[in-house]
Design an enzyme around this catalytic site. Structure first.
Site, PDB file in Angstrom:
ATOM      1  N   ALA A 182      -3.564   7.921  -5.018  1.00  0.00           N
ATOM      2  CA  ALA A 182      -2.216   7.383  -5.199  1.00  0.00           C
ATOM      3  C   ALA A 182      -2.392   5.936  -5.650  1.00  0.00           C
ATOM      4  CB  ALA A 182      -1.443   7.466  -3.903  1.00  0.00           C
ATOM      5  N   GLY A 204       0.819  -1.208   0.000  1.00  0.00           N
ATOM      6  CA  GLY A 204       0.000   0.000   0.000  1.00  0.00           C
ATOM      7  C   GLY A 204       0.849   1.252   0.000  1.00  0.00           C
ATOM      8  N   ASN A 205       0.218   2.373   0.231  1.00  0.00           N
ATOM      9  CA  ASN A 205       0.962   3.635   0.327  1.00  0.00           C
ATOM     10  C   ASN A 205       0.314   4.516   1.387  1.00  0.00           C
ATOM     11  OD1 ASN A 205      -1.007   5.552  -1.021  1.00  0.00           O
ATOM     12  ND2 ASN A 205      -0.775   3.985  -2.597  1.00  0.00           N
ATOM     13  N   ARG A 206       0.923   5.663   1.628  1.00  0.00           N
ATOM     14  CA  ARG A 206       0.528   6.489   2.774  1.00  0.00           C
ATOM     15  C   ARG A 206      -0.553   7.509   2.461  1.00  0.00           C
ATOM     16  NH1 ARG A 206       4.092   7.506   6.878  1.00  0.00           N
ATOM     17  NH2 ARG A 206       6.049   6.393   6.933  1.00  0.00           N
ATOM     18  N   SER A 207      -1.119   7.487   1.276  1.00  0.00           N
ATOM     19  CA  SER A 207      -2.106   8.520   0.945  1.00  0.00           C
ATOM     20  C   SER A 207      -3.282   8.477   1.928  1.00  0.00           C
ATOM     21  CB  SER A 207      -2.618   8.319  -0.476  1.00  0.00           C
ATOM     22  OG  SER A 207      -3.665   9.229  -0.722  1.00  0.00           O
TER      23      SER A 207
END
Ligand code: CTP
Length: 400
Positions: free
Chosen positions: A275, A208-211
């Site tokens: 994102a 995943g990502n931090r958005s």
């Protein structure tokens, strides 16, 4: 300075009790609120409650205090009229200009922005008569908030719930802040993607990502306050549904692509604030991946995800559709932004410099919006809403 004058119209639905909370939010934040219920609204919440909470007398019809000509004055003096809940009957009356009580008279005399928050059973909301009334009201510049999906009166669930009072309050605040400016996205359908995609490895793990989704949600909220019908494709944001916005939850890049393409088919503008993971694991393990003593872990093989922004830019679903992308850059921000704008083929690219103070999850943002026409619009450090307003200004200009 005089307090902004708000008329809170309440029509006869079970959700009338939620309007008490909206009233409190409005009065506590410095608004002078006059409540105008319909006769049937008083079956749900009595006049004493409205009067005590607002500090003003309450009447449903035009025959009280006739010397003050309330049926004209209340509407004329208002800075905002919000009707919550607005029943199917109220929408029909408003659309056809009927004036048989104080609230309907007020709607006809008001020249300020009008926000209608419908609440009714799904069948009533979906009925062609209601659809046409809503379309008429929106065409005339009223902001009609899409109802929320959830539990309705009784045991049934579906679309038709009054959005949460906090969300209606936020909408009122935004519409008031715009003043008497006509909602410039009225009649438009806009699609916003928000959040960050998750690419599953096994039933419990993902890449995943931090958005945080906050910028995308700010875009959705501001577009709704400017009168647009908004579809928000939300990837794992975990934020409350904004009032007046159709939220489509997704998890992966592939799901996000499908949802965006579907919603974009009749959209005037698409803003890709999400994102999106550029890669996903080549395989998905149906069972949890277990560690084995003495053995190195298996490497994870990745495959490319589709580039959704490039795809919708290349194949516009309708002529004149405006496509906006986002880019986070660490170095040579403008030069990299220009290259990315050309590569993706979108009309506008919002370029953020990623670094201190400008991190994921914050309430603020600073950016430059690059246009395919060579334009450059700097947006100073400030709330994500301010950046959202600038994006919609630029979109509205391109839509003409
Ligand atoms: N985006 C997309 N589909 C992808 C990846 C990104 O639609 N598979 C969109 C994002 O929503 C965003 C824009 O493209 O609006 C910029 O994404 P970014 O990841 O910065 O672009 P990349 O092409 O991946 O460039 P980089 O090489 O900097 O990672």
């Amino acid at each position: 300075m005089d307090k902004p004058k708000v008329v809170l119209g309440v029509s006869g639905g079970i959700a009338a009790y939620k309007a008490c909370e909206l009233l409190r939010r409005l009065t506590e934040s410095g608004h002078d609120v006059r409540v105008v219920p319909t006769e049937s609204a008083l079956h749900f919440v009595g006049a004493a409650t409205w009067s005590a909470l607002s500090g003003h007398p309450v009447s449903t019809e035009v025959w009280s205090d006739v010397h003050e000509v309330p049926h004209v004055r209340i509407g004329q003096e208002a800075d905002l009229v919000v009707v919550a809940p607005a029943t199917a009957d109220m929408l029909a009356k408003a659309a056809h200009g009927l004036a048989d009580d104080l609230l309907t008279n007020t709607l006809l005399t008001a020249r300020c922005p009008v926000v209608l928050a419908p609440a009714m059973h799904t069948e009533m909301w979906e009925h062609p008569a209601t659809r046409e009334n809503v379309a008429t009201l929106r065409r005339r510049g009223a902001v009609v908030i899409e109802p929320a999906v959830g539990r309705l009166t009784g045991v049934d669930t579906g679309k038709g719930r009054l959005p949460e009072p906090d969300e209606i309050f936020e909408m009122c605040r935004r519409v008031l802040a715009r003043g008497a400016v006509a909602p410039d996205l009225a009649g438009r359908h806009v699609v916003v993607s928000a959040g960050g995609t998750r690419e599953p490895l096994d039933p419990v793990r993902f890449l995943g990502n931090r958005s945080s989704g906050k910028q995308g949600y700010a875009l959705a909220r501001t577009a709704a306050a400017r009168g647009a019908r908004v579809t928000l494709i939300a990837a794992n944001a975990g934020l409350p549904d904004p009032a007046g916005v159709d939220v489509v939850p997704v998890e992966t890049a592939v799901q996000l692509r499908e949802a965006v393409l579907k919603a974009a088919a009749d959209a005037d503008a698409v803003v890709m604030a999400a994102a999106v993971a550029d890669f996903r694991p080549a395989t998905y393990a149906a069972g949890k991946i277990k560690k084995k003593d003495g053995e190195d872990p298996e490497p994870i093989t990745l495959v490319r995800n589709p580039d959704i922004l490039a795809e919708i830019s290349a194949e516009r679903a309708r002529p004149g559709q405006v496509v906006v992308g986002f880019a986070a850059e660490t170095d040579d921000v403008l030069a990299n932004g220009r290259t990315k704008l050309r590569r993706k083929g979108c009309d506008l690219l919002v370029v953020n410099e990623v670094g201190e103070r400008k991190t994921f999850g914050s309430e603020e943002n600073e950016a430059v919006v690059l246009g395919a026409d060579g334009s450059e619009t700097p947006v100073p450090y400030g709330p994500k809403e301010a950046l959202a307003e600038t994006v919609w200004d630029l979109v509205a200009r391109r839509l003409g």
